[in-house]
Every structure is written in C-alpha cells, then in structure tokens.
Design a protein around this motif. Sequence first.
Motif, PDB file in Angstrom:
ATOM      1  N   MET A 252       0.682  -1.301   0.031  1.00  0.00           N
ATOM      2  CA  MET A 252       0.107   0.154   0.210  1.00  0.00           C
ATOM      3  C   MET A 252       0.842   1.195  -0.050  1.00  0.00           C
ATOM      4  O   MET A 252       1.954   1.213   0.472  1.00  0.00           O
ATOM      5  CB  MET A 252      -0.961  -0.026   1.209  1.00  0.00           C
ATOM      6  CG  MET A 252      -1.711   1.456   1.312  1.00  0.00           C
ATOM      7  SD  MET A 252      -2.918   1.373   2.855  1.00  0.00           S
ATOM      8  CE  MET A 252      -4.146   0.202   2.188  1.00  0.00           C
ATOM      9  N   LYS A 253       0.653   2.312  -0.906  1.00  0.00           N
ATOM     10  CA  LYS A 253       1.167   3.335  -1.030  1.00  0.00           C
ATOM     11  C   LYS A 253       0.369   4.407  -0.590  1.00  0.00           C
ATOM     12  O   LYS A 253      -0.900   4.790  -0.981  1.00  0.00           O
ATOM     13  CB  LYS A 253       1.824   3.733  -2.287  1.00  0.00           C
ATOM     14  CG  LYS A 253       2.887   4.849  -2.474  1.00  0.00           C
ATOM     15  CD  LYS A 253       3.352   4.948  -3.724  1.00  0.00           C
ATOM     16  CE  LYS A 253       4.661   4.077  -3.666  1.00  0.00           C
ATOM     17  NZ  LYS A 253       5.496   4.120  -5.053  1.00  0.00           N
ATOM     18  N   SER A 254       1.065   5.359   0.379  1.00  0.00           N
ATOM     19  CA  SER A 254       0.244   6.465   1.071  1.00  0.00           C
ATOM     20  C   SER A 254       0.739   7.827   0.614  1.00  0.00           C
ATOM     21  O   SER A 254       2.022   7.897  -0.025  1.00  0.00           O
ATOM     22  CB  SER A 254       0.355   6.636   2.584  1.00  0.00           C
ATOM     23  OG  SER A 254      -0.105   5.402   3.007  1.00  0.00           O
ATOM     24  N   LEU A 255      -0.243   8.950   0.132  1.00  0.00           N
ATOM     25  CA  LEU A 255       0.121  10.038  -0.144  1.00  0.00           C
ATOM     26  C   LEU A 255       0.186  11.078   1.173  1.00  0.00           C
ATOM     27  O   LEU A 255      -1.095  11.114   1.814  1.00  0.00           O
ATOM     28  CB  LEU A 255      -0.832  10.440  -1.169  1.00  0.00           C
ATOM     29  CG  LEU A 255      -0.379  12.117  -1.467  1.00  0.00           C
ATOM     30  CD1 LEU A 255       0.902  12.478  -2.039  1.00  0.00           C
ATOM     31  CD2 LEU A 255      -1.536  12.587  -2.572  1.00  0.00           C
ATOM     32  N   ILE A 256       1.188  11.658   1.542  1.00  0.00           N
ATOM     33  CA  ILE A 256       1.132  12.631   2.515  1.00  0.00           C
ATOM     34  C   ILE A 256       0.707  13.888   1.950  1.00  0.00           C
ATOM     35  O   ILE A 256       1.560  14.477   1.077  1.00  0.00           O
ATOM     36  CB  ILE A 256       2.635  12.789   3.226  1.00  0.00           C
ATOM     37  CG1 ILE A 256       3.104  11.433   3.886  1.00  0.00           C
ATOM     38  CG2 ILE A 256       2.369  13.748   4.307  1.00  0.00           C
ATOM     39  CD1 ILE A 256       4.195  11.148   4.357  1.00  0.00           C
ATOM     40  N   LEU A 257      -0.306  14.495   2.183  1.00  0.00           N
ATOM     41  CA  LEU A 257      -0.843  15.537   1.564  1.00  0.00           C
ATOM     42  C   LEU A 257      -0.759  16.829   2.502  1.00  0.00           C
ATOM     43  O   LEU A 257      -1.394  16.879   3.494  1.00  0.00           O
ATOM     44  CB  LEU A 257      -2.318  15.515   1.116  1.00  0.00           C
ATOM     45  CG  LEU A 257      -2.899  16.738   0.307  1.00  0.00           C
ATOM     46  CD1 LEU A 257      -2.025  17.248  -0.756  1.00  0.00           C
ATOM     47  CD2 LEU A 257      -4.339  16.316  -0.270  1.00  0.00           C
ATOM     48  N   GLY A 258       0.279  17.663   2.362  1.00  0.00           N
ATOM     49  CA  GLY A 258       0.482  18.741   3.178  1.00  0.00           C
ATOM     50  C   GLY A 258       1.906  18.451   4.089  1.00  0.00           C
ATOM     51  O   GLY A 258       1.907  17.169   4.779  1.00  0.00           O
ATOM     52  N   TYR A 259       2.665  19.041   3.948  1.00  0.00           N
ATOM     53  CA  TYR A 259       3.904  18.844   4.632  1.00  0.00           C
ATOM     54  C   TYR A 259       4.604  19.844   5.653  1.00  0.00           C
ATOM     55  O   TYR A 259       5.749  20.007   5.644  1.00  0.00           O
ATOM     56  CB  TYR A 259       5.197  18.559   3.459  1.00  0.00           C
ATOM     57  CG  TYR A 259       6.520  17.891   4.013  1.00  0.00           C
ATOM     58  CD1 TYR A 259       6.163  16.477   4.603  1.00  0.00           C
ATOM     59  CD2 TYR A 259       7.663  18.388   4.043  1.00  0.00           C
ATOM     60  CE1 TYR A 259       7.335  15.636   5.190  1.00  0.00           C
ATOM     61  CE2 TYR A 259       8.918  17.933   4.386  1.00  0.00           C
ATOM     62  CZ  TYR A 259       8.538  16.255   4.995  1.00  0.00           C
ATOM     63  OH  TYR A 259       9.690  15.804   5.365  1.00  0.00           O
ATOM     64  N   GLY A 260       3.632  20.177   6.394  1.00  0.00           N
ATOM     65  CA  GLY A 260       4.104  21.157   7.682  1.00  0.00           C
ATOM     66  C   GLY A 260       4.259  20.230   8.648  1.00  0.00           C
ATOM     67  O   GLY A 260       4.701  19.188   8.512  1.00  0.00           O
ATOM     68  N   LYS A 261       3.818  20.548   9.909  1.00  0.00           N
ATOM     69  CA  LYS A 261       4.248  19.831  11.131  1.00  0.00           C
ATOM     70  C   LYS A 261       3.792  18.594  11.054  1.00  0.00           C
ATOM     71  O   LYS A 261       4.315  17.262  11.438  1.00  0.00           O
ATOM     72  CB  LYS A 261       3.960  20.514  12.309  1.00  0.00           C
ATOM     73  CG  LYS A 261       4.859  21.621  12.680  1.00  0.00           C
ATOM     74  CD  LYS A 261       4.312  22.343  14.132  1.00  0.00           C
ATOM     75  CE  LYS A 261       5.416  23.310  14.517  1.00  0.00           C
ATOM     76  NZ  LYS A 261       4.980  24.052  16.043  1.00  0.00           N
ATOM     77  N   THR A 262       2.355  18.503  10.934  1.00  0.00           N
ATOM     78  CA  THR A 262       1.725  17.212  10.733  1.00  0.00           C
ATOM     79  C   THR A 262       2.218  16.116   9.743  1.00  0.00           C
ATOM     80  O   THR A 262       2.303  14.936  10.085  1.00  0.00           O
ATOM     81  CB  THR A 262       0.059  17.351  10.445  1.00  0.00           C
ATOM     82  OG1 THR A 262      -0.335  18.130  11.421  1.00  0.00           O
ATOM     83  CG2 THR A 262      -0.696  16.128  10.208  1.00  0.00           C
ATOM     84  N   GLY A 263       2.516  16.707   8.642  1.00  0.00           N
ATOM     85  CA  GLY A 263       2.975  15.857   7.299  1.00  0.00           C
ATOM     86  C   GLY A 263       4.386  15.231   7.778  1.00  0.00           C
ATOM     87  O   GLY A 263       4.524  14.171   7.452  1.00  0.00           O
ATOM     88  N   GLN A 264       4.695  16.131   8.448  1.00  0.00           N
ATOM     89  CA  GLN A 264       6.583  15.624   8.970  1.00  0.00           C
ATOM     90  C   GLN A 264       6.356  14.450   9.733  1.00  0.00           C
ATOM     91  O   GLN A 264       7.204  13.380  10.022  1.00  0.00           O
ATOM     92  CB  GLN A 264       7.228  16.736   9.227  1.00  0.00           C
ATOM     93  CG  GLN A 264       7.636  17.565   8.159  1.00  0.00           C
ATOM     94  CD  GLN A 264       8.141  19.127   8.788  1.00  0.00           C
ATOM     95  OE1 GLN A 264       8.854  18.875   9.900  1.00  0.00           O
ATOM     96  NE2 GLN A 264       8.050  20.129   7.963  1.00  0.00           N
ATOM     97  N   SER A 265       5.434  14.622  10.670  1.00  0.00           N
ATOM     98  CA  SER A 265       5.010  13.586  11.797  1.00  0.00           C
ATOM     99  C   SER A 265       4.559  12.404  11.121  1.00  0.00           C
ATOM    100  O   SER A 265       4.991  11.214  11.289  1.00  0.00           O
ATOM    101  CB  SER A 265       4.146  14.009  12.882  1.00  0.00           C
ATOM    102  OG  SER A 265       4.745  15.104  13.684  1.00  0.00           O
ATOM    103  N   VAL A 266       3.872  12.423  10.194  1.00  0.00           N
ATOM    104  CA  VAL A 266       3.115  11.243   9.326  1.00  0.00           C
ATOM    105  C   VAL A 266       4.487  10.443   8.782  1.00  0.00           C
ATOM    106  O   VAL A 266       4.553   9.276   8.612  1.00  0.00           O
ATOM    107  CB  VAL A 266       2.216  11.928   8.362  1.00  0.00           C
ATOM    108  CG1 VAL A 266       1.691  10.588   7.360  1.00  0.00           C
ATOM    109  CG2 VAL A 266       0.827  12.357   9.216  1.00  0.00           C
TER     110      VAL A 266
END
Length: 199
Positions: free
Chosen positions: A1-15
């Motif tokens: 499974m491949k995920s897309l991290i949409l938004g790379y602020g603090k939340t995206g970096q934690s993801v």
Amino acid sequence: MKSLILGYGKTGQSVKKYLEAKSKEYLIHDDNLDLLKDINDKLVFQESRLKQIDEIIVSPGIKPDHKLLRGFPENKVFTDIDLFSNEFNGIFIGVTGTNGKTTFVNLLSNFLNTNGIESIACGNVGISPLEFVTNQKIYAVVELSSFQLFYSKNLKIDFGVFLNFHSDHLDWHKDLEEYKNSKIKLLSFLESNENLIVG
C-alpha cells in the motif's frame, strides 16, 4: 500500500516519520514547493502517479476542495489522528469546541500529570499525537479541530469534551452547517454519550 502525505507542515512531517518507522511506502505533496526542496525527488508526488496511491493522509490545513481530493474515494482519506487512534492503547480524551481548546487541553494534561497520571497534550495544540505513539496506558488529551474531525473516520475516543460552539472557520468549511456537523462528529466516536462533557 502506498500513501500520499498531503501537506508537509508539522503534521505531514510527523506522518512521514511514522510511515518510515512502519516501513510503509509513501509520496509527499505540498502546494508550497519550498517545503519539498530537501525531499528526495523519488518521494515527491507527481499527478501522473495518482493511480499508485491507495490512501491519502491529509493535513488539517488542506481544504476538502483540493484538486487531489476531488474524485478520490472519501473513505480512503485519513488524518494523523486516525493513524494514532488505530494504535494507541491508552485513554483517548478528545477535546473540541470553537474557543478555548488549547488552553483546556494543556490545563487538563498538566492537572493529570501533577496528580501522578501520565498524560500528553497533543493534536491541534501543535504536536501530532504520532510523536507519542505508545503501548503504555497513558492518557492522551487530544485537541480536535473541526478540520481534523471533518476528515477523521473511526476514532476510538474514551472521553469527549465539547467546550462551546460559535460561527467560525467559514473560510474553510463551505457553510455553518458543515462546520457544526464536523464538531458534532465527536459524538459518533464515543461508545456512550455518558462519556461526553459539555462546557
């Protein structure tokens, strides 16, 4: 499974850190290309690769009308709160409302810690709960914005706190009804309304 991290602020970096720890494949997109300048080109999402994406982990600042969300299965769009809830084995206290969430979350977490009950303050307060994924039986006091609740799917919340409700965030939500429904969604994640505190 491949995920897309949409938004790379603090939340995206934690993801990103979370997915890497789980050895899961992912790509990253942010409309602000400056946030991606230090990312390996192989990890930067291109629209031609959308068919490779099985799920989108969306940051709360991303509006529902974002071009990458249009037409993508709604049941495959998740938040960092969803990822956290799926793994957390402690006590999840979800806090929402229009005003006072951050203050309440910090006060409650401090009160619990002062009384010997280990707790963390996280969520929209500024720290993704993914920074604290743990099997310990601690308390997570999680600030839940209407944006996070809008996207969240199956949170396992032990206790809910609904502080107040006023008209707000209509630059993000399409109307007041959507904003209200996002807030009320907290109730659907509780096993019992007896576990709800209304301010």
